[in-house]
Scaffold this motif. Structure first.
Motif, PDB file in Angstrom:
ATOM      1  N   LEU B 228       0.837  -1.190   0.000  1.00 38.70           N
ATOM      2  CA  LEU B 228       0.000   0.000   0.000  1.00 38.70           C
ATOM      3  C   LEU B 228       0.880   1.252   0.000  1.00 38.70           C
ATOM      4  N   ASP B 229       0.419   2.267  -0.719  1.00 44.34           N
ATOM      5  CA  ASP B 229       1.164   3.536  -0.780  1.00 44.34           C
ATOM      6  C   ASP B 229       0.885   4.322   0.502  1.00 44.34           C
ATOM      7  N   LYS B 230       1.606   3.964   1.537  1.00 44.75           N
ATOM      8  CA  LYS B 230       1.349   4.557   2.857  1.00 44.75           C
ATOM      9  C   LYS B 230       1.692   6.041   2.893  1.00 44.75           C
ATOM     10  N   ALA B 231       2.720   6.421   2.149  1.00 47.24           N
ATOM     11  CA  ALA B 231       3.118   7.834   2.147  1.00 47.24           C
ATOM     12  C   ALA B 231       1.986   8.692   1.601  1.00 47.24           C
ATOM     13  N   LEU B 232       1.341   8.219   0.571  1.00 48.08           N
ATOM     14  CA  LEU B 232       0.233   8.975  -0.011  1.00 48.08           C
ATOM     15  C   LEU B 232      -0.943   9.034   0.966  1.00 48.08           C
ATOM     16  N   ILE B 233      -1.211   7.922   1.635  1.00 46.14           N
ATOM     17  CA  ILE B 233      -2.318   7.911   2.602  1.00 46.14           C
ATOM     18  C   ILE B 233      -2.015   8.854   3.764  1.00 46.14           C
ATOM     19  N   ASP B 234      -0.754   8.866   4.214  1.00 44.81           N
ATOM     20  CA  ASP B 234      -0.360   9.813   5.270  1.00 44.81           C
ATOM     21  C   ASP B 234      -0.649  11.243   4.831  1.00 44.81           C
ATOM     22  N   LYS B 235      -0.247  11.539   3.604  1.00 48.10           N
ATOM     23  CA  LYS B 235      -0.414  12.908   3.080  1.00 48.10           C
ATOM     24  C   LYS B 235      -1.897  13.277   3.014  1.00 48.10           C
ATOM     25  N   LEU B 236      -2.704  12.341   2.502  1.00 47.90           N
ATOM     26  CA  LEU B 236      -4.127  12.637   2.330  1.00 47.90           C
ATOM     27  C   LEU B 236      -4.851  12.680   3.666  1.00 47.90           C
ATOM     28  N   SER B 237      -4.398  11.876   4.619  1.00 49.80           N
ATOM     29  CA  SER B 237      -5.026  11.895   5.939  1.00 49.80           C
ATOM     30  C   SER B 237      -4.862  13.264   6.569  1.00 49.80           C
ATOM     31  N   THR B 238      -3.664  13.807   6.437  1.00 53.36           N
ATOM     32  CA  THR B 238      -3.383  15.130   7.005  1.00 53.36           C
ATOM     33  C   THR B 238      -4.135  16.211   6.239  1.00 53.36           C
ATOM     34  N   LYS B 239      -4.123  16.075   4.934  1.00 57.42           N
ATOM     35  CA  LYS B 239      -4.707  17.134   4.090  1.00 57.42           C
ATOM     36  C   LYS B 239      -6.237  17.136   4.149  1.00 57.42           C
ATOM     37  N   CYS B 240      -6.847  15.966   4.107  1.00 57.54           N
ATOM     38  CA  CYS B 240      -8.297  15.883   3.960  1.00 57.54           C
ATOM     39  C   CYS B 240      -9.013  15.531   5.265  1.00 57.54           C
ATOM     40  N   GLY B 241      -8.400  14.724   6.081  1.00 56.85           N
ATOM     41  CA  GLY B 241      -9.000  14.374   7.369  1.00 56.85           C
ATOM     42  C   GLY B 241     -10.176  13.420   7.276  1.00 56.85           C
ATOM     43  N   ALA B 242     -10.455  12.896   6.120  1.00 55.87           N
ATOM     44  CA  ALA B 242     -11.558  11.934   5.969  1.00 55.87           C
ATOM     45  C   ALA B 242     -11.337  11.154   4.683  1.00 55.87           C
ATOM     46  N   SER B 265      -3.854   2.665  12.650  1.00 61.11           N
ATOM     47  CA  SER B 265      -2.633   2.563  13.447  1.00 61.11           C
ATOM     48  C   SER B 265      -1.646   3.690  13.162  1.00 61.11           C
ATOM     49  N   SER B 266      -2.040   4.636  12.296  1.00 64.53           N
ATOM     50  CA  SER B 266      -1.131   5.736  11.994  1.00 64.53           C
ATOM     51  C   SER B 266      -1.748   7.071  12.394  1.00 64.53           C
ATOM     52  N   ASN B 267      -2.748   7.504  11.657  1.00 63.64           N
ATOM     53  CA  ASN B 267      -3.378   8.796  11.924  1.00 63.64           C
ATOM     54  C   ASN B 267      -4.882   8.607  11.833  1.00 63.64           C
ATOM     55  N   PRO B 268      -5.501   8.079  12.898  1.00 66.42           N
ATOM     56  CA  PRO B 268      -6.924   7.711  12.810  1.00 66.42           C
ATOM     57  C   PRO B 268      -7.813   8.885  12.414  1.00 66.42           C
ATOM     58  N   ILE B 269      -8.555   8.687  11.334  1.00 74.13           N
ATOM     59  CA  ILE B 269      -9.528   9.666  10.847  1.00 74.13           C
ATOM     60  C   ILE B 269     -10.750   8.880  10.383  1.00 74.13           C
ATOM     61  N   PRO B 270     -11.890   9.528  10.211  1.00 76.97           N
ATOM     62  CA  PRO B 270     -13.086   8.785   9.773  1.00 76.97           C
ATOM     63  C   PRO B 270     -12.899   8.173   8.382  1.00 76.97           C
ATOM     64  N   ILE B 271     -13.379   6.940   8.244  1.00 79.21           N
ATOM     65  CA  ILE B 271     -13.332   6.236   6.958  1.00 79.21           C
ATOM     66  C   ILE B 271     -14.715   5.639   6.690  1.00 79.21           C
ATOM     67  N   GLU B 272     -15.175   5.749   5.470  1.00 79.46           N
ATOM     68  CA  GLU B 272     -16.366   5.013   5.025  1.00 79.46           C
ATOM     69  C   GLU B 272     -15.932   4.106   3.877  1.00 79.46           C
ATOM     70  N   LYS B 273     -16.497   2.923   3.846  1.00 80.66           N
ATOM     71  CA  LYS B 273     -16.096   1.956   2.811  1.00 80.66           C
ATOM     72  C   LYS B 273     -17.259   1.679   1.859  1.00 80.66           C
ATOM     73  N   ILE B 274     -16.992   1.869   0.579  1.00 78.81           N
ATOM     74  CA  ILE B 274     -17.931   1.450  -0.454  1.00 78.81           C
ATOM     75  C   ILE B 274     -17.405   0.145  -1.056  1.00 78.81           C
ATOM     76  N   GLY B 275     -18.255  -0.874  -1.011  1.00 76.07           N
ATOM     77  CA  GLY B 275     -17.880  -2.174  -1.549  1.00 76.07           C
ATOM     78  C   GLY B 275     -19.071  -3.105  -1.439  1.00 76.07           C
TER      79      GLY B 275
END
Lengths: 275, 312
Positions: B228-242, B265-275
């Motif tokens: 998984l591209d964790k660096a990108l997720i870190d960036k988006l978690s900080t930038k978007c917060g959701a 386990s890194s930067n907990p923010i709200p997540i919704e899953k479509i699937g």
């Protein structure tokens, strides 16, 4: 390629039987029965036919040997120590943390092991891949596979059997160690396989049936395998599970049970080790 | 309207170009016409191995070839790869042999064949295997490019492709496509929509709808589920917060699972899953299946509103 005499091979097999008993006794686990049934064939192959370089285990043109019945690893480790891939001291690492002799033969851990086994029914297909690779490279190396008789109850064995004949893999050589016993009981009680040679003939293989403990017959069968070039061939070896140790012979209890102290002493006496 | 193409065609085109590598071999299990490996077969039959309808045997033939220095590409329908899961686990992943498995016709989007053919768990099961790279591209160009990169990976892989055509996104954008690197398709600060496969396109549509309502979304094509591209997720978690994840796959264990496991386990923010919500599909056209399963752009928009209501 080394070329031991029949008596030298028989003596090698005796030494390997001793190690099989010691290995399983030491860790009080493992599979002595199927190791003792396969060991004469393994000694015949490694002592008379396989091309390999212990000092260069990954030599590309080595013959491949694939022990599909990977639980019978003590037998293979004993042979690998005999021919110099590992040391006799390494045999003490069988099933021990960090040891080269993992519970089931594993190519990541042990030099001379070509196939990481463990789940039955997989080695023959892997052997097909090795045989096809050799053909693509124009190499004369062979892929030798050993399966157990219980193992051929796995459906994927027959996928592989059909494919090997379809692709006319004359460089694929199979041994079936027919010791008649599987984990829970005798094969005939668990799943009768009826006419095993007829099944392989029907799948398009060349078939030979031998006594898997008669070194002369084993050597003749290995030489016969070299003559079969246009299709895969199988040697169906009638063997005795636990061969060489009286109380283990034909005893389902010793498929996956180690000898205790008294049993080891008796086994070593029977195997000609001074006590 | 952009060009439409099926990801499986990108796979087939890549194999044909990989012919130039003499170590590349193709394994088929009677579905080469469908997975598109047939182009390679027609071009180089001597390097194509027919395994009949026998997936377990096919994967281990691949393992034997890989152990001998070849680079095998095996393909069948995604659902049929699962029959050989233990072969993938014990025969390929465990000894770390670089066999490249492609499962085509993945997801409910495969449509009218019905639920037996709609693999909704493939990404999850292969993601659990150490050493295995898991990829699910969204268009033919990225499928081709990611497939072309596989021989240099020296790791086993699973790639899901699809039969039905989807819009082509990456015309003239080859340089952006790298295994393990998510691609930002839009830029917005309010929410990140992380998608793979056909739902990338639904996510882009969702972002357009959201923008009309003043919500700015970053849409990511997370074609590589593992690593998984964790660096990108870190960036988006900080930038978007959701985050909203979107995939034509079970909500259990796939892209949504992977992102959730990391974020918690890194930067907990709200997540919704479509699937696919823990159910099997049925026979219907591809687009109808997305509607039945709640995988359309409007479902993603709803999920964005839900996640924004939870955002602190």
């Amino acid at each position: 390629m080394v070329s031991k005499t029949v008596s030298e091979l028989e003596e090698m097999a005796r030494r390997c039987r001793v190690e099989i008993c010691k290995m399983t006794h030491r860790i009080q686990a493992g599979h002595p029965g199927g190791s003792l049934s396969e060991i004469d064939i393994l000694c015949g192959l490694y002592g008379r036919r396989l091309r390999y370089r212990p000092e260069e285990p990954d030599w590309n043109d080595r013959d491949r040997f694939i022990l599909s019945k990977g639980h019978a690893s003590p037998g293979m480790y004993a042979v690998l120590a005999e021919v110099g891939f590992i040391s006799h001291d390494d045999l003490k690492s069988y099933r021990v943390k960090g040891g080269v002799c993992q519970g089931h033969v594993d190519s990541k851990w042990c030099p001379g092991v070509d196939f990481s086994a463990g789940s039955l029914g997989m080695g023959l297909s892997f052997g097909l891949g090795c045989a096809i690779a050799a053909r693509l490279e124009g190499s004369s190396r062979n892929a030798y596979v050993m399966v157990g008789d219980g193992e051929i109850q796995e459906g994927s064995i027959w996928e592989a059997a059909m494919a090997a004949a379809h692709h006319e893999l004359g460089n694929l050589k199979l041994f079936i160690d027919c010791n008649g016993i599987q984990n829970d009981d005798f094969c005939d009680a668990q799943m009768r396989m009826f006419d095993i040679p007829a099944k392989w003939r029907a799948f398009g293989w060349s078939v030979r049936v031998i006594d898997g403990h008669d070194m002369n017959e084993i050597i003749q069968a290995i030489e016969w395998m070299d003559t079969v070039q246009d299709k895969p061939c199988v040697v169906i070896a009638n063997t005795v599970k636990g061969k060489g140790v009286s109380f283990m012979e034909n005893n389902p209890a010793f498929h996956g049970a180690a000898p205790n102290d008294a049993q080891l002493r008796q086994a070593l006496i029977e195997l000609g080790v001074e006590q | 309207m952009s060009r439409m193409a099926a990801t499986r065609d990108g796979y087939g085109e890549a194999l044909l170009e990989l012919v130039a590598n003499p170590k590349v071999v193709v394994l088929e299990a009677d579905l080469g016409k469908s997975t598109k490996s047939l182009h390679f077969r027609n071009s180089h039959p001597e390097r194509t191995v027919s395994c009949g309808i026998g997936e377990q045997n096919m994967l281990l033939i691949g393992a034997g070839l890989a152990s001998s220095g070849f680079i095998p590409f095996a393909s069948t329908f995604a659902i049929f790869t699962e029959r050989a899961f233990e072969q993938m686990r014990n025969g390929i992943a465990r000894p770390d042999l670089a066999v490249h498995l492609c499962g085509s016709h993945g997801g409910t989007h495969t449509g009218t064949d019905g639920s037996s053919a709609q693999s909704i768990e493939d990404l999850a099961i292969y993601r659990t295997l150490p050493n295995v790279v898991v990829i699910h591209p969204c268009d033919d160009i990225s499928t081709k490019e990611l497939t072309m990169q596989l021989p240099n990976l020296n790791k086993p892989s699973y790639m899901r492709t699809a039969r039905n055509k989807t819009p082509v996104l990456y015309e003239d954008r080859l340089s952006e496509i790298k295994i393990g690197k998510g691609i930002e398709l839009t830029s917005g600060d309010d929410v990140a929509i992380i998608a793979c496969g056909v739902l990338v396109h639904e996510s882009i549509r969702a972002a357009e709808i959201l923008e009309e309502n003043g919500i700015n979304a970053t849409v990511v094509d997370m074609h590589t589920i593992k690593p998984l591209d964790k660096a990108l997720i870190d960036k988006l978690s900080t930038k978007c917060g959701a985050i909203v994840t979107a995939e034509d796959h079970s909500v259990i264990g796939g892209l949504g699972g992977a992102v959730s496991e990391y974020v918690v386990s890194s930067n907990p923010i709200p997540i919704e899953k479509i699937g696919v919500n823990d159910r099997f599909g049925e026979s219907a056209e591809a687009d109808e299946m997305l509607e039945i399963m709640g995988l359309k752009s409007n479902n993603i928009v709803d999920a964005v509103h839900r996640v924004l209501s939870r955002k602190s």
